[in-house]
Design a protein around this motif. Structure first.
Motif, PDB file in Angstrom:
ATOM      1  N   ALA A 133      -4.653  -7.842  -6.668  1.00  0.00           N
ATOM      2  CA  ALA A 133      -5.264  -7.227  -6.987  1.00  0.00           C
ATOM      3  C   ALA A 133      -6.166  -7.659  -7.446  1.00  0.00           C
ATOM      4  N   ILE A 186      -7.849  -3.824  -2.833  1.00  0.00           N
ATOM      5  CA  ILE A 186      -7.587  -2.354  -3.187  1.00  0.00           C
ATOM      6  C   ILE A 186      -6.044  -1.448  -3.037  1.00  0.00           C
ATOM      7  N   PRO A 187      -5.646  -1.754  -1.733  1.00  0.00           N
ATOM      8  CA  PRO A 187      -4.522  -1.253  -1.651  1.00  0.00           C
ATOM      9  C   PRO A 187      -3.290  -2.857  -2.453  1.00  0.00           C
ATOM     10  N   TYR A 189      -3.688  -3.129  -5.202  1.00  0.00           N
ATOM     11  CA  TYR A 189      -3.896  -2.741  -6.684  1.00  0.00           C
ATOM     12  C   TYR A 189      -2.566  -1.202  -6.867  1.00  0.00           C
ATOM     13  N   PHE A 190      -3.311  -0.118  -5.822  1.00  0.00           N
ATOM     14  CA  PHE A 190      -2.464   0.913  -5.383  1.00  0.00           C
ATOM     15  C   PHE A 190      -1.215   0.048  -5.275  1.00  0.00           C
ATOM     16  N   ASN A 193       0.835  -0.549  -8.573  1.00  0.00           N
ATOM     17  CA  ASN A 193       1.096   0.016  -9.656  1.00  0.00           C
ATOM     18  C   ASN A 193       2.395   1.135  -8.995  1.00  0.00           C
ATOM     19  N   TYR A 194       2.237   2.049  -7.658  1.00  0.00           N
ATOM     20  CA  TYR A 194       3.086   3.135  -6.894  1.00  0.00           C
ATOM     21  C   TYR A 194       4.898   1.941  -7.452  1.00  0.00           C
TER      22      TYR A 194
END
Length: 223
Positions: A133, A186-187, A189-190, A193-194
Motif C-alpha cells: 500500500a 489504493i486497494p 491500503y483499504f 484496513n478492512y
C-alpha cells in the motif's frame, strides 16, 4: 508551429487508440513489478479474507454447550466439541479445558497464550499488504520521474528544441506508472484496513468468550 493544446489533443487521441497492453508496455520495466504487486495484493486479501471469515464463524450456542458439559463433568465431551468446531475461539477454550484443576491464573494464562498465537496467524501477510500500500505509489512515482528524465534527454538530443508533441506524449507515457502505482496501492491500503478491522472484531469476540469461560469455571465455586 504546433500549440500545446493541439499537442495535448494529439496525445489524447493516441492514448484513446492505444490498447491496454500497449499502454502497459509504454510504462516501462517498472510496470512489471507493479503488476506482480497487484497480483500479490489480490492473493493476500482473498486468502486472508477467507481465513478471517472462517475464524469468525462460531455457533451462538457453543458456549452454552461448553457450560453444560463442564457443569455436568463431561470434560471429554467439551474437548471433543472444541476440536470439531475448529475455530480460534474453540482452540482457545480447548486449551483452558485442558488446564482444568490448575490455578485459575494458569488457566487464564494458557488461554491468553493460545489467543495471541491465533491472532498472530490471522495477521500473517498483513505487513506485506501494508508495505504494498505504501510502496506501490512510490514505485509509480519513480517511474514517472524516470520517464520525464528520458523525455528531456530525448529533447536535448534533438537539439534542445521544445517539441510540444514530444513533450506531451512523453508526459502521459511517464504518468502511466503513477496511475498504475495508485491502482495497486489504493486497494491494498483499504484492503489492509478492512482486514485489520475484521481481526480486531474477532479479538473482541475472543476476549468475550474467554471471560465467559472463566465465569463458567467460577460457578461451581460460588455454589
Amino acid at each position: 508551429m504546433i500549440t500545446f493544446l493541439q499537442a495535448a489533443e494529439v496525445a489524447a487521441t493516441e492514448e484513446a487508440r492505444m490498447g491496454l497492453w500497449e499502454l502497459f508496455t509504454k510504462g516501462g520495466w517498472l510496470m512489471w513489478p507493479l503488476l506482480i504487486l497487484g497480483g500479490v495484493t489480490i492473493f493476500i486479501f482473498v486468502e486472508r479474507f477467507l481465513a478471517i471469515r472462517k475464524a469468525s464463524t462460531l455457533d451462538m450456542n457453543f458456549m452454552n454447550r461448553i457450560r453444560d458439559f463442564i457443569l455436568d463433568g463431561k470434560i471429554a465431551a467439551a474437548v471433543d466439541l472444541c476440536r470439531k468446531t475448529d475455530t480460534p475461539i474453540a482452540r482457545m477454550i480447548e486449551k483452558g479445558i485442558e488446564r482444568l484443576g490448575r490455578p485459575m491464573s494458569d488457566v487464564q494464562s494458557a488461554i491468553e497464550n493460545v489467543a495471541n498465537l491465533e491472532v498472530s496467524k490471522l495477521e500473517n501477510g498483513l505487513p506485506s499488504l501494508a508495505t504494498i500500500a505504501g510502496g506501490a505509489p512510490m514505485i509509480g512515482f519513480l517511474g514517472t520521474l524516470l520517464g520525464m528524465v528520458q523525455t528531456f534527454m530525448d529533447m536535448s538530443a534533438a537539439g534542445g528544441t521544445v517539441d510540444m508533441s514530444l513533450l506531451a506524449g512523453g508526459m502521459y507515457v511517464a504518468m502511466v506508472t503513477t496511475v498504475a502505482g495508485l491502482i495497486v496501492g489504493i486497494p491494498a491500503y483499504f484492503g489492509y484496513n478492512y482486514l485489520v478491522a475484521r481481526i480486531e472484531k474477532l479479538v473482541f469476540q475472543m476476549e468475550a468468550n474467554s471471560i465467559a469461560f472463566m465465569d463458567i469455571l467460577n460457578q461451581p465455586v460460588q455454589k
